[in-house]
Design a protein around this motif. Sequence first.
Motif, mmCIF file in Angstrom:
data_model
loop_
_atom_site.group_PDB
_atom_site.id
_atom_site.type_symbol
_atom_site.label_atom_id
_atom_site.label_comp_id
_atom_site.label_asym_id
_atom_site.label_seq_id
_atom_site.Cartn_x
_atom_site.Cartn_y
_atom_site.Cartn_z
ATOM 1 N N LEU A 1 0.976 -1.202 0.053
ATOM 2 C CA LEU A 1 0.069 -0.049 -0.010
ATOM 3 C C LEU A 1 0.866 1.285 -0.023
ATOM 4 O O LEU A 1 0.697 2.381 -0.662
ATOM 5 N N ARG A 2 1.820 1.389 0.654
ATOM 6 C CA ARG A 2 2.762 2.663 0.677
ATOM 7 C C ARG A 2 3.310 2.788 -0.579
ATOM 8 O O ARG A 2 3.369 3.821 -0.706
ATOM 9 N N ARG A 3 3.730 1.899 -1.183
ATOM 10 C CA ARG A 3 4.220 2.351 -2.704
ATOM 11 C C ARG A 3 3.158 2.769 -3.761
ATOM 12 O O ARG A 3 3.596 3.610 -4.492
ATOM 13 N N LEU A 4 1.867 2.408 -3.426
ATOM 14 C CA LEU A 4 0.697 2.957 -4.367
ATOM 15 C C LEU A 4 0.414 4.318 -3.863
ATOM 16 O O LEU A 4 0.063 4.950 -4.667
ATOM 17 N N LEU A 5 0.524 4.745 -2.570
ATOM 18 C CA LEU A 5 0.211 5.994 -2.348
ATOM 19 C C LEU A 5 1.295 6.980 -2.265
ATOM 20 O O LEU A 5 1.076 8.039 -1.945
ATOM 21 N N LYS A 6 2.521 6.444 -2.482
ATOM 22 C CA LYS A 6 3.793 7.243 -2.281
ATOM 23 C C LYS A 6 3.891 8.541 -3.216
ATOM 24 O O LYS A 6 4.126 9.462 -2.704
ATOM 25 N N ASP A 7 3.249 8.598 -4.366
ATOM 26 C CA ASP A 7 3.259 9.776 -5.256
ATOM 27 C C ASP A 7 1.875 10.102 -5.730
ATOM 28 O O ASP A 7 1.585 10.464 -6.874
ATOM 29 N N ASP A 8 0.858 9.728 -4.691
ATOM 30 C CA ASP A 8 -0.560 10.184 -5.090
ATOM 31 C C ASP A 8 -0.706 11.618 -4.879
ATOM 32 O O ASP A 8 -0.431 12.125 -3.935
ATOM 33 N N SER A 9 -1.228 12.288 -5.996
ATOM 34 C CA SER A 9 -1.563 13.603 -5.788
ATOM 35 C C SER A 9 -2.522 14.148 -4.983
ATOM 36 O O SER A 9 -2.367 15.366 -4.719
ATOM 37 N N GLN A 10 -3.382 13.480 -4.292
ATOM 38 C CA GLN A 10 -4.213 13.825 -3.333
ATOM 39 C C GLN A 10 -3.306 13.850 -1.944
ATOM 40 O O GLN A 10 -4.240 14.458 -1.208
ATOM 41 N N LEU A 11 -2.505 13.140 -1.763
ATOM 42 C CA LEU A 11 -1.883 13.082 -0.515
ATOM 43 C C LEU A 11 -0.858 13.591 -0.481
ATOM 44 O O LEU A 11 -0.232 13.938 0.595
ATOM 45 N N SER A 12 0.138 14.012 -1.618
ATOM 46 C CA SER A 12 1.317 14.849 -1.331
ATOM 47 C C SER A 12 1.246 16.111 -2.612
ATOM 48 O O SER A 12 0.711 15.285 -3.826
ATOM 49 N N SER A 13 1.436 16.933 -2.699
ATOM 50 C CA SER A 13 1.562 18.030 -3.492
ATOM 51 C C SER A 13 2.978 18.310 -3.807
ATOM 52 O O SER A 13 3.928 17.783 -3.408
ATOM 53 N N PRO A 14 3.159 19.240 -4.880
ATOM 54 C CA PRO A 14 4.904 19.586 -5.360
ATOM 55 C C PRO A 14 5.487 20.034 -4.291
ATOM 56 O O PRO A 14 6.573 20.044 -4.406
ATOM 57 N N LEU A 15 4.897 20.531 -3.307
ATOM 58 C CA LEU A 15 5.481 21.299 -2.295
ATOM 59 C C LEU A 15 5.599 20.376 -1.108
ATOM 60 O O LEU A 15 6.546 20.546 -0.002
ATOM 61 N N THR A 16 5.061 18.998 -1.066
ATOM 62 C CA THR A 16 5.291 18.179 -0.112
ATOM 63 C C THR A 16 5.593 16.661 -0.228
ATOM 64 O O THR A 16 5.544 15.982 0.429
ATOM 65 N N SER A 17 5.819 16.585 -1.653
ATOM 66 C CA SER A 17 6.301 15.381 -1.932
ATOM 67 C C SER A 17 7.367 14.725 -1.476
ATOM 68 O O SER A 17 8.502 15.404 -1.658
ATOM 69 N N TYR A 18 7.349 13.557 -0.994
ATOM 70 C CA TYR A 18 8.981 12.720 -0.393
ATOM 71 C C TYR A 18 9.685 12.370 -1.450
ATOM 72 O O TYR A 18 10.987 12.738 -1.265
ATOM 73 N N SER A 19 8.999 11.969 -2.625
ATOM 74 C CA SER A 19 10.045 11.861 -3.945
ATOM 75 C C SER A 19 10.828 13.125 -4.374
ATOM 76 O O SER A 19 11.909 12.923 -4.392
ATOM 77 N N ARG A 20 10.175 14.052 -4.445
ATOM 78 C CA ARG A 20 10.861 15.268 -4.813
ATOM 79 C C ARG A 20 11.758 15.727 -3.596
ATOM 80 O O ARG A 20 13.000 16.344 -3.925
ATOM 81 N N LEU A 21 11.374 15.391 -2.435
ATOM 82 C CA LEU A 21 12.308 15.629 -1.296
ATOM 83 C C LEU A 21 13.730 14.993 -1.407
ATOM 84 O O LEU A 21 14.668 15.497 -0.992
ATOM 85 N N ARG A 22 13.539 13.770 -1.764
ATOM 86 C CA ARG A 22 14.779 12.971 -2.048
ATOM 87 C C ARG A 22 15.597 13.226 -2.915
ATOM 88 O O ARG A 22 16.958 13.314 -3.042
ATOM 89 N N GLU A 23 14.827 13.801 -4.036
ATOM 90 C CA GLU A 23 15.742 13.963 -5.361
ATOM 91 C C GLU A 23 16.538 15.458 -4.887
ATOM 92 O O GLU A 23 17.675 15.582 -5.385
ATOM 93 N N GLY A 24 15.782 16.162 -4.338
ATOM 94 C CA GLY A 24 16.487 17.544 -3.615
ATOM 95 C C GLY A 24 17.516 17.106 -2.832
ATOM 96 O O GLY A 24 18.725 18.102 -2.939
ATOM 97 N N ILE A 25 17.529 16.244 -1.903
ATOM 98 C CA ILE A 25 18.606 15.831 -1.079
ATOM 99 C C ILE A 25 19.662 15.096 -1.803
ATOM 100 O O ILE A 25 20.972 15.683 -1.712
ATOM 101 N N TYR A 26 19.428 14.600 -2.952
ATOM 102 C CA TYR A 26 20.407 13.877 -3.622
ATOM 103 C C TYR A 26 21.317 14.813 -4.288
ATOM 104 O O TYR A 26 22.639 15.024 -4.347
ATOM 105 N N LEU A 27 20.608 16.168 -5.031
ATOM 106 C CA LEU A 27 21.224 17.200 -5.592
ATOM 107 C C LEU A 27 22.113 17.842 -4.798
ATOM 108 O O LEU A 27 23.322 18.427 -4.947
ATOM 109 N N PHE A 28 21.663 18.287 -3.504
ATOM 110 C CA PHE A 28 22.179 19.000 -2.516
ATOM 111 C C PHE A 28 23.588 18.367 -2.270
ATOM 112 O O PHE A 28 24.507 18.917 -1.919
ATOM 113 N N ARG A 29 23.523 16.901 -1.995
ATOM 114 C CA ARG A 29 24.741 16.421 -1.360
ATOM 115 C C ARG A 29 25.643 16.502 -2.497
ATOM 116 O O ARG A 29 26.856 16.230 -2.334
#
Length: 402
Positions: A20-48
């Motif tokens: 269930l977690r993988r199905l909900l991970k990028d659901d647009s109702q649960l996370s927005s472009p400002l709160t997405s965990y996938s985008r957060l991890r991408e930003g952390i990778y670029l920052f490092r």
Amino acid sequence: MAFELAFAVLLRLVLVLSPLRRLLKDDSQLSSPLTSYSRLREGIYLFREGINPYSGGTFRHSPLFLALFSTVIPDSEAFAAILWACVDVLGAWALVRIWRARGRVGTSKRDSLIAALYLLNPYIFLPSLSLSTSTFDTTLQLVSLMFAAQGQASASLLTLAFTAHLSLPSLLLLPPTVLLLLADPYSHLASPRPFNGKISKGLPLFAEFSAYFCSLVLASTVVSDGSGWIINSWGAGLLLPDLTPNPGLWWYFFTEMFDHFRPFFLMIFSVHLVIYVAPLCIKFQHDPLYAAFLLLGVLGIFKPYPTLSDPGLFLSLISLFPETYPHLRYPIVTTLLHLHAFLLLPLFHHLWIATGTGNANFFYASTLVFGIANGGALLDCVWAGLRVAMGEEREGYVIVQE
């Protein structure tokens, strides 16, 4: 209450290990472009890697998240699941402490019910399961109100500064929070009186908040090595550069908008959020906590990039005001509307995105139903909050408000 908190954490950890977690991970109702965990991890990778994550125009989180997740918090989804569960528990604890402060009690039988209603609320539970950073916004808002209800001014203003830094529309909560610090959290809905404190006493509180807020801005600028994060993070809520579908009312309107009308309607939509602050704070000056509650309902409806956790916080706070329950006019209708929207949102999104048998109008129709459900709940709570001030007699009603 300890049992409810432990059960909620255990349930989340079990579901995190399920598909269930993988199905909900990028659901647009649960996370927005400002709160997405996938985008957060991408930003952390670029920052490092020494790359400015804001240069690509897709990373929109606060630099504080970059500093926190790249130094203190391990970059692990398993650890993140535990962290998000603990943050939710903190929010439930803060909600219970607000209830105790409002009722002037140490402990009560209602504590467990309030914690359970928050932790098992699907609007709160599912965004947390998808690792949406809106969970942090929700919990910080509750912690700020908790400190304000307990009269701890500095702690409340500092927490609110963090909240507003992560989610700029939370600035609207500053006036009722200051009023709450100048008054008290006790229920005065049944006996409204003009605010008896001096507004001038609030000026040092506004100045203290400004100092905290500016310090966070300076720290974020240092972390991101420039001020480019402002236009990408805060500017996103004002300019709406990313029209990813969400449960809100903005994205579809501006998808269909002609470019030469866009600046005007962006201004109208942004100002529309602000116009509710003064009327609600003035009308409910005798009960600032209720004014803050109603403003959270406004944010849940009209926020630029909302997730389900925004109206979820408003609905969870209803448990703090049992004196309004007898005066709600259409609670069953509102509940059924929410249930209807809760089923329609994922269904129409799937028909549009996954199967291709629907279109954007399908999903936007479900967001309109969701907006009506949230608006109905908000109007019902406004009515109930005003109606409490009327005492029932045998031959009608007598107004106790002066």
